[in-house]
Motif scaffolding. Structure first.
Motif: not given
Length: 268
Positions: A151-152, A170-171, A196-197, A202-204
């Motif tokens: 992600m960005h 990140g996993d 905080t991510i 489906d990721g972030a």
């Protein structure tokens, strides 16, 4: 009389008399035919394929497949030697059927955000195999590897332009705390606290951070020269125009005192 059939033998014809009456040399021989006593016993064996599925939450599911075999053990009790017939499949099939773990007996064993690994190789299908009766039980291990996401954090100016993009990986299932890092010569308008991510299946989602040009105030009491580095970007220097003479100016007020005597003595 005490006549008995030898151990491991059985009578084929004739019987052992309970008594014999001797009539001299004319007493006839008694012939009893015997043979080896053969015992046949059915024996069975089961060969299994055991599939152990360890889920991401460490819960375990076991799937077992089995092929049953049968043969006959033939024992000669006279010689105490046992021989066997060939193993034969005892059932409808002699195979371990292929298993599609995306739909096995109505269940989907895959997990969103994870790659299924079968004995260390990515996949979702366990192949059909044909064991033999002499084989040992076999084991297959199914585990899961989290998917790596990207992600960005995008730093955006007032016109909506992305000035800088901060990549974060990140996993699945991982949480990261990321310090914000504005581009050089820019200031963060939003809250500057770390973000905080949480990476889900489906990721972030990307995060937008609003920024504006950084301003440095130069006080007249602390002028700068073109050789002084900027405080937030030491690779660049102050421009001309912020030196002492640029920030300070002396204004003079002249007061002329005229002596009245000199004024009266002057020409008229």
């Amino acid at each position: 009389m005490d006549a008995v059939v030898p151990t491991g033998w059985e009578i084929v014809s004739g019987t052992i008399p309970t008594q014999i009456t001797l009539v001299g040399t004319e007493t006839p021989d008694i012939i009893i035919k015997i043979k080896h006593n053969i015992i046949s016993t059915a024996t069975t064996k089961t060969v299994k394929r055991i599939i152990t599925i360890t889920n991401p939450d460490q819960t375990i599911k076991i799937i077992e497949q089995a092929v049953k075999y049968q043969r006959t053990a033939i024992t000669d009790e006279a010689t105490d030697i046992t021989t066997y017939t060939e193993w034969q499949v005892d059932g409808d099939t002699g195979d371990f059927a292929a298993i599609d773990l995306t739909n096995y007996q109505g269940a989907d064993y895959t997990k969103a955000g994870y790659t299924m690994m079968i004995d260390g190789q990515a996949g979702t299908t366990i192949a059909k195999t044909t064991p033999n009766a002499e084989a040992e039980d076999s084991n297959i291990t199914v585990t899961f590897t989290p998917v790596r996401h990207t992600m960005h954090i995008n730093y955006v100016n007032s016109q909506g332009d992305v000035i800088k993009s901060q990549e974060v990986t990140g996993d699945t299932g991982e949480t990261k705390v990321v310090e914000l890092s504005a581009p050089a010569e820019w200031l963060i308008v939003d809250d500057t606290k770390p973000r905080t991510i949480v990476f889900g299946a489906d990721g972030a989602q990307d995060i937008k951070i609003n920024i504006e040009y950084a301003r440095v105030y130069v006080e007249p009491t602390d002028p700068k020269s073109v050789t002084d580095p900027l405080p937030d970007n030491p690779t660049k220097f102050y421009p001309a125009g912020v030196g002492y003479d640029d920030l300070n100016k002396a204004v003079t007020r002249t007061i002329t005192i005229v002596d009245p005597k000199e004024f009266m003595a002057g020409p008229f």
